[in-house]
Design an enzyme around this catalytic site. Sequence first.
Site, PDB file in Angstrom:
ATOM      1  N   HIS A  45       0.828  -1.206   0.000  1.00  0.00           N
ATOM      2  CA  HIS A  45       0.000   0.000   0.000  1.00  0.00           C
ATOM      3  C   HIS A  45       0.863   1.258   0.000  1.00  0.00           C
ATOM      4  O   HIS A  45       1.636   1.507   0.925  1.00  0.00           O
ATOM      5  CB  HIS A  45      -0.881  -0.032   1.254  1.00  0.00           C
ATOM      6  CG  HIS A  45      -1.855   1.084   1.375  1.00  0.00           C
ATOM      7  ND1 HIS A  45      -2.010   1.796   2.549  1.00  0.00           N
ATOM      8  CD2 HIS A  45      -2.728   1.613   0.499  1.00  0.00           C
ATOM      9  CE1 HIS A  45      -2.950   2.701   2.388  1.00  0.00           C
ATOM     10  NE2 HIS A  45      -3.409   2.626   1.140  1.00  0.00           N
ATOM     11  N   GLU A  72       0.888  -0.392  -4.750  1.00  0.00           N
ATOM     12  CA  GLU A  72      -0.283   0.456  -4.985  1.00  0.00           C
ATOM     13  C   GLU A  72       0.154   1.910  -4.861  1.00  0.00           C
ATOM     14  O   GLU A  72       1.045   2.232  -4.063  1.00  0.00           O
ATOM     15  CB  GLU A  72      -1.367   0.129  -3.941  1.00  0.00           C
ATOM     16  CG  GLU A  72      -2.680   0.872  -4.116  1.00  0.00           C
ATOM     17  CD  GLU A  72      -2.803   2.109  -3.250  1.00  0.00           C
ATOM     18  OE1 GLU A  72      -3.841   2.792  -3.348  1.00  0.00           O
ATOM     19  OE2 GLU A  72      -1.849   2.413  -2.489  1.00  0.00           O
ATOM     20  N   ASP A  74      -1.156   6.383  -5.749  1.00  0.00           N
ATOM     21  CA  ASP A  74      -2.226   7.357  -5.951  1.00  0.00           C
ATOM     22  C   ASP A  74      -1.730   8.418  -6.921  1.00  0.00           C
ATOM     23  O   ASP A  74      -0.631   8.958  -6.738  1.00  0.00           O
ATOM     24  CB  ASP A  74      -2.599   8.030  -4.622  1.00  0.00           C
ATOM     25  CG  ASP A  74      -2.973   7.018  -3.550  1.00  0.00           C
ATOM     26  OD1 ASP A  74      -4.132   6.596  -3.523  1.00  0.00           O
ATOM     27  OD2 ASP A  74      -2.082   6.662  -2.748  1.00  0.00           O
ATOM     28  N   HIS A  87      -0.898  10.672  -2.082  1.00  0.00           N
ATOM     29  CA  HIS A  87      -2.207  10.262  -1.581  1.00  0.00           C
ATOM     30  C   HIS A  87      -3.114  11.445  -1.257  1.00  0.00           C
ATOM     31  O   HIS A  87      -4.227  11.543  -1.747  1.00  0.00           O
ATOM     32  CB  HIS A  87      -2.062   9.382  -0.339  1.00  0.00           C
ATOM     33  CG  HIS A  87      -3.371   9.012   0.268  1.00  0.00           C
ATOM     34  ND1 HIS A  87      -3.977   9.761   1.260  1.00  0.00           N
ATOM     35  CD2 HIS A  87      -4.213   7.977   0.010  1.00  0.00           C
ATOM     36  CE1 HIS A  87      -5.140   9.206   1.584  1.00  0.00           C
ATOM     37  NE2 HIS A  87      -5.303   8.128   0.844  1.00  0.00           N
ATOM     38  N   GLU A 155      -4.265   3.949  -8.348  1.00  0.00           N
ATOM     39  CA  GLU A 155      -5.505   4.624  -7.980  1.00  0.00           C
ATOM     40  C   GLU A 155      -5.536   6.037  -8.538  1.00  0.00           C
ATOM     41  O   GLU A 155      -4.605   6.821  -8.332  1.00  0.00           O
ATOM     42  CB  GLU A 155      -5.675   4.687  -6.462  1.00  0.00           C
ATOM     43  CG  GLU A 155      -6.969   5.396  -6.064  1.00  0.00           C
ATOM     44  CD  GLU A 155      -7.171   5.522  -4.567  1.00  0.00           C
ATOM     45  OE1 GLU A 155      -8.012   6.346  -4.158  1.00  0.00           O
ATOM     46  OE2 GLU A 155      -6.494   4.810  -3.802  1.00  0.00           O
TER      47      GLU A 155
END
Length: 296
Positions: A45, A72, A74, A87, A155
């Site tokens: 993450h 992962e 952002d 993020h 994301e």
Amino acid sequence: MQIRPAAALSGALIGVSALFLPTATATATTQATAQTHHHTVTVAHRGASAYAPENTLAAVDAADDLGIDWVENDVQRTKDGELIVMHDTTLSRTTDVEQVFPDRAPWNISDFTLDEIEKLDAGSWFGPEFQGETVPTLDEYMDRVSDNHQKLLLELKAPELYPGIERQTLRELRREGWLDHRHKRRLIIQSFSADSVRSVHRLRPDIKTGFLGTPAVADLPDYAEFSDQINPSYKTIDAGYVAAVRAVDGAHGKPLEVYTWTVNDGPAAVSVAGMGVDGIITNKPDVIRDALDDAS
């Protein structure tokens, strides 16, 4: 990641009775589940964010050093239209922007150019050994993931703030070679925005997509039209909900997958793996991987 208020949670309560099976059935289920733990994907993450500053190249490398294939991140956009990896929609939590630009509150990403953001220290807040770590551009991030032979759960963060970010992100991914036949199997694009995921699927129906949240079971067929995954918080699901998700075929004609977040301890990971999830997103990917391996 945070669940959007609009994501219906009623489906998370469906099938609770499946957790209280008769002993013989429960034993058989446990045995079957133990064989699948090892195949539950572990996703780092924001990179291995328990060990390095989140969403930085250092965090990507930390995941690689731990032997973790999936990371992962952002993606957001600067004032001058450049894509970066961060993020929060503001720069204040994970950089020294308040010291460098003290008169620019509330320090929204969209109010700063890439040149200004590149002047910031994105590592010292985490630890002195990361002093000088920068906020990476998407291009820089993808280069590092490629160099490490890793895979990416990308994301689109707060896409409502950045009109057209879906097309722009796909364009950059294509330029980096991530949309060709060989690389696109290493990529999933997700968002809390159903409209954003739908847009990605419309623009590139060959790319795997995920919706972040916990839709009601009755709404799953609608999400399946443009998603391959339903990716909820682990606190909002049970075995019945996971089974209901996987009973629906997604956009590519395969059962919807479930990647759940953010699980940071071994027992919780074993529990959600036992529900049948396909992936676990975690700040401590080594802890989760090892717990699943021990349980298999």
